[in-house]
Write a protein that holds these residues in place. Structure first.
Motif, PDB file in Angstrom:
ATOM      1  N   LEU A   8      -0.870  14.251   8.667  1.00 39.72           N
ATOM      2  CA  LEU A   8      -0.156  15.397   9.207  1.00 39.72           C
ATOM      3  C   LEU A   8      -1.033  16.044  10.272  1.00 39.72           C
ATOM      4  O   LEU A   8      -2.249  16.169  10.098  1.00 39.72           O
ATOM      5  N   VAL A   9      -0.409  16.435  11.390  1.00 42.25           N
ATOM      6  CA  VAL A   9      -1.155  17.031  12.498  1.00 42.25           C
ATOM      7  C   VAL A   9      -0.414  18.261  13.019  1.00 42.25           C
ATOM      8  O   VAL A   9       0.770  18.455  12.751  1.00 42.25           O
ATOM      9  N   ASN A  10      -1.142  19.062  13.800  1.00 34.15           N
ATOM     10  CA  ASN A  10      -0.507  20.167  14.509  1.00 34.15           C
ATOM     11  C   ASN A  10      -0.163  19.701  15.921  1.00 34.15           C
ATOM     12  O   ASN A  10      -0.360  18.527  16.259  1.00 34.15           O
ATOM     13  N   GLU A  11       0.322  20.591  16.753  1.00 36.23           N
ATOM     14  CA  GLU A  11       0.749  20.231  18.109  1.00 36.23           C
ATOM     15  C   GLU A  11      -0.402  19.802  19.011  1.00 36.23           C
ATOM     16  O   GLU A  11      -0.184  19.298  20.113  1.00 36.23           O
ATOM     17  N   ASN A  12      -1.657  19.991  18.554  1.00 36.45           N
ATOM     18  CA  ASN A  12      -2.842  19.549  19.305  1.00 36.45           C
ATOM     19  C   ASN A  12      -3.411  18.250  18.748  1.00 36.45           C
ATOM     20  O   ASN A  12      -4.524  17.872  19.089  1.00 36.45           O
ATOM     21  N   ASP A  13      -2.673  17.589  17.850  1.00 34.05           N
ATOM     22  CA  ASP A  13      -3.092  16.346  17.207  1.00 34.05           C
ATOM     23  C   ASP A  13      -4.326  16.542  16.333  1.00 34.05           C
ATOM     24  O   ASP A  13      -5.106  15.625  16.123  1.00 34.05           O
ATOM     25  N   GLU A  14      -4.497  17.734  15.809  1.00 29.82           N
ATOM     26  CA  GLU A  14      -5.591  18.005  14.876  1.00 29.82           C
ATOM     27  C   GLU A  14      -5.071  17.788  13.459  1.00 29.82           C
ATOM     28  O   GLU A  14      -4.020  18.309  13.090  1.00 29.82           O
ATOM     29  N   GLN A  15      -5.827  17.022  12.666  1.00 29.80           N
ATOM     30  CA  GLN A  15      -5.399  16.700  11.309  1.00 29.80           C
ATOM     31  C   GLN A  15      -5.365  17.953  10.444  1.00 29.80           C
ATOM     32  O   GLN A  15      -6.313  18.727  10.421  1.00 29.80           O
ATOM     33  N   ILE A  16      -4.229  18.126   9.737  1.00 30.15           N
ATOM     34  CA  ILE A  16      -4.090  19.276   8.846  1.00 30.15           C
ATOM     35  C   ILE A  16      -3.802  18.849   7.408  1.00 30.15           C
ATOM     36  O   ILE A  16      -3.681  19.697   6.534  1.00 30.15           O
ATOM     37  N   GLY A  17      -3.696  17.547   7.162  1.00 32.48           N
ATOM     38  CA  GLY A  17      -3.465  17.071   5.805  1.00 32.48           C
ATOM     39  C   GLY A  17      -2.990  15.636   5.772  1.00 32.48           C
ATOM     40  O   GLY A  17      -2.866  14.982   6.809  1.00 32.48           O
ATOM     41  N   LEU A  18      -2.756  15.164   4.559  1.00 32.37           N
ATOM     42  CA  LEU A  18      -2.209  13.834   4.313  1.00 32.37           C
ATOM     43  C   LEU A  18      -0.981  13.983   3.429  1.00 32.37           C
ATOM     44  O   LEU A  18      -0.909  14.914   2.618  1.00 32.37           O
ATOM     45  N   MET A  19      -0.020  13.090   3.597  1.00 35.55           N
ATOM     46  CA  MET A  19       1.197  13.154   2.783  1.00 35.55           C
ATOM     47  C   MET A  19       1.770  11.740   2.663  1.00 35.55           C
ATOM     48  O   MET A  19       1.685  10.954   3.619  1.00 35.55           O
ATOM     49  N   PRO A  20       2.374  11.408   1.516  1.00 33.43           N
ATOM     50  CA  PRO A  20       3.055  10.113   1.419  1.00 33.43           C
ATOM     51  C   PRO A  20       4.073   9.965   2.560  1.00 33.43           C
ATOM     52  O   PRO A  20       4.765  10.923   2.924  1.00 33.43           O
ATOM     53  N   LYS A  21       4.137   8.768   3.102  1.00 30.91           N
ATOM     54  CA  LYS A  21       4.958   8.505   4.290  1.00 30.91           C
ATOM     55  C   LYS A  21       6.417   8.924   4.098  1.00 30.91           C
ATOM     56  O   LYS A  21       6.993   9.591   4.960  1.00 30.91           O
ATOM     57  N   MET A  22       7.035   8.536   3.001  1.00 29.79           N
ATOM     58  CA  MET A  22       8.452   8.853   2.797  1.00 29.79           C
ATOM     59  C   MET A  22       8.676  10.362   2.713  1.00 29.79           C
ATOM     60  O   MET A  22       9.646  10.881   3.262  1.00 29.79           O
ATOM     61  N   GLU A  23       7.778  11.069   2.053  1.00 22.47           N
ATOM     62  CA  GLU A  23       7.915  12.524   1.942  1.00 22.47           C
ATOM     63  C   GLU A  23       7.836  13.184   3.316  1.00 22.47           C
ATOM     64  O   GLU A  23       8.619  14.087   3.630  1.00 22.47           O
ATOM     65  N   ALA A  24       6.910  12.741   4.150  1.00 21.31           N
ATOM     66  CA  ALA A  24       6.783  13.296   5.500  1.00 21.31           C
ATOM     67  C   ALA A  24       8.046  13.052   6.315  1.00 21.31           C
ATOM     68  O   ALA A  24       8.479  13.915   7.073  1.00 21.31           O
ATOM     69  N   HIS A  25       8.653  11.865   6.146  1.00 22.41           N
ATOM     70  CA  HIS A  25       9.884  11.549   6.869  1.00 22.41           C
ATOM     71  C   HIS A  25      11.084  12.309   6.297  1.00 22.41           C
ATOM     72  O   HIS A  25      11.996  12.669   7.038  1.00 22.41           O
ATOM     73  N   GLU A  26      11.094  12.557   5.001  1.00 32.28           N
ATOM     74  CA  GLU A  26      12.168  13.347   4.396  1.00 32.28           C
ATOM     75  C   GLU A  26      12.100  14.801   4.848  1.00 32.28           C
ATOM     76  O   GLU A  26      13.117  15.448   5.073  1.00 32.28           O
ATOM     77  N   LYS A  27      10.866  15.341   4.983  1.00 29.83           N
ATOM     78  CA  LYS A  27      10.670  16.748   5.354  1.00 29.83           C
ATOM     79  C   LYS A  27      10.553  16.948   6.868  1.00 29.83           C
ATOM     80  O   LYS A  27      10.416  18.083   7.317  1.00 29.83           O
ATOM     81  N   ALA A  28      10.586  15.848   7.629  1.00 22.90           N
ATOM     82  CA  ALA A  28      10.500  15.896   9.096  1.00 22.90           C
ATOM     83  C   ALA A  28       9.227  16.602   9.577  1.00 22.90           C
ATOM     84  O   ALA A  28       9.244  17.352  10.552  1.00 22.90           O
ATOM     85  N   LEU A  29       8.119  16.352   8.886  1.00 23.00           N
ATOM     86  CA  LEU A  29       6.850  16.981   9.253  1.00 23.00           C
ATOM     87  C   LEU A  29       6.140  16.179  10.339  1.00 23.00           C
ATOM     88  O   LEU A  29       6.164  14.944  10.338  1.00 23.00           O
ATOM     89  N   LEU A  30       5.497  16.900  11.244  1.00 19.60           N
ATOM     90  CA  LEU A  30       4.780  16.260  12.358  1.00 19.60           C
ATOM     91  C   LEU A  30       3.593  15.471  11.821  1.00 19.60           C
ATOM     92  O   LEU A  30       2.771  15.999  11.066  1.00 19.60           O
ATOM     93  N   HIS A  31       3.524  14.196  12.219  1.00 15.06           N
ATOM     94  CA  HIS A  31       2.428  13.338  11.789  1.00 15.06           C
ATOM     95  C   HIS A  31       2.024  12.396  12.921  1.00 15.06           C
ATOM     96  O   HIS A  31       2.769  12.180  13.865  1.00 15.06           O
ATOM     97  N   ARG A  32       0.815  11.866  12.807  1.00 13.16           N
ATOM     98  CA  ARG A  32       0.249  10.995  13.835  1.00 13.16           C
ATOM     99  C   ARG A  32       0.840   9.597  13.726  1.00 13.16           C
ATOM    100  O   ARG A  32       1.050   9.079  12.632  1.00 13.16           O
ATOM    101  N   ALA A  33       1.107   8.996  14.880  1.00 11.95           N
ATOM    102  CA  ALA A  33       1.659   7.644  14.933  1.00 11.95           C
ATOM    103  C   ALA A  33       1.175   6.964  16.209  1.00 11.95           C
ATOM    104  O   ALA A  33       0.556   7.594  17.067  1.00 11.95           O
ATOM    105  N   PHE A  34       1.473   5.683  16.303  1.00 15.17           N
ATOM    106  CA  PHE A  34       1.154   4.942  17.526  1.00 15.17           C
ATOM    107  C   PHE A  34       2.272   3.955  17.806  1.00 15.17           C
ATOM    108  O   PHE A  34       2.981   3.517  16.898  1.00 15.17           O
ATOM    109  N   SER A  35       2.416   3.621  19.079  1.00 11.87           N
ATOM    110  CA  SER A  35       3.391   2.623  19.526  1.00 11.87           C
ATOM    111  C   SER A  35       2.685   1.658  20.459  1.00 11.87           C
ATOM    112  O   SER A  35       2.103   2.073  21.465  1.00 11.87           O
ATOM    113  N   VAL A  36       2.717   0.381  20.104  1.00 17.67           N
ATOM    114  CA  VAL A  36       2.055  -0.657  20.890  1.00 17.67           C
ATOM    115  C   VAL A  36       3.067  -1.302  21.832  1.00 17.67           C
ATOM    116  O   VAL A  36       4.165  -1.680  21.409  1.00 17.67           O
TER     117      VAL A  36
END
Length: 172
Positions: A8-36
């Motif tokens: 989990l990150v804030n709008e500056n990409d600073e880490q603010i926590g960890l959360m199970p992937k499905m829970e983060a997607h269910e709650k629509a929480l901002l998290h770090r990702a990458f696209s290759v």
């Protein structure tokens, strides 16, 4: 096997926590990702068609691969790891742009990601993981742009957003 956690990150990409992937997607929480985005010497993009068994966006076309960084993992290391897991090869990657996007899905999940675009070059045939990827193809950037306009239903929601956002930066 424990569920994968996202950062989990804030709008500056600073880490603010960890959360199970499905829970983060269910709650629509901002998290770090990458696209290759893997391009060949003809400046064609390697697209993948997601496997039919994926929990969202099955059988749709998208960028070469994407996922989430693990705690303590760099963007580039995460991109190389996932590229190997999904497409069966590795190549040098470089960081491009990053931005925040939000894409809700019909199944109640939402991608809300601080996405890092990673670029690489490859000119061979991938060895796709059939559990993750149904098919792959090379396509010119302009042809992708036209096809998304004509057939948006064939592409993942995030790819349409990411492609539009990063189109001008897809150069090696």
């Amino acid at each position: 096997m424990p569920e994968e956690k996202v950062i989990l990150v804030n709008e500056n990409d600073e880490q603010i926590g960890l959360m199970p992937k499905m829970e983060a997607h269910e709650k629509a929480l901002l998290h770090r990702a990458f696209s290759v985005f893997i391009l060949n010497d003809n400046n064609e993009l390697m697209l993948q068609q997601r496997a039919a068994n994926k929990y969202h966006s099955p059988s749709l076309w998208t960028n070469t691969c994407c996922s989430h960084q693990r705690d303590g993992e760099s963007n580039l290391d995460a991109g190389k790891r996932r590229l190997q897991e999904e497409m069966g090869f590795t190549t040098e990657l470089k960081e491009s742009i990053s931005f925040i996007y939000k894409a809700p899905f019909d199944n109640g999940l939402t991608e809300h990601e601080f996405d890092h675009i990673l670029l690489g070059n490859f000119n061979d045939i991938p060895h796709i993981n059939k559990d993750e990827v149904a098919d792959w193809k090379w396509m010119s950037l302009n042809d992708i742009k036209v096809d998304i306009e004509k057939h948006p239903e064939l592409y993942t929601e995030w790819f349409k957003i990411i492609f539009a956002e990063s189109f001008e930066h897809l150069k090696l």
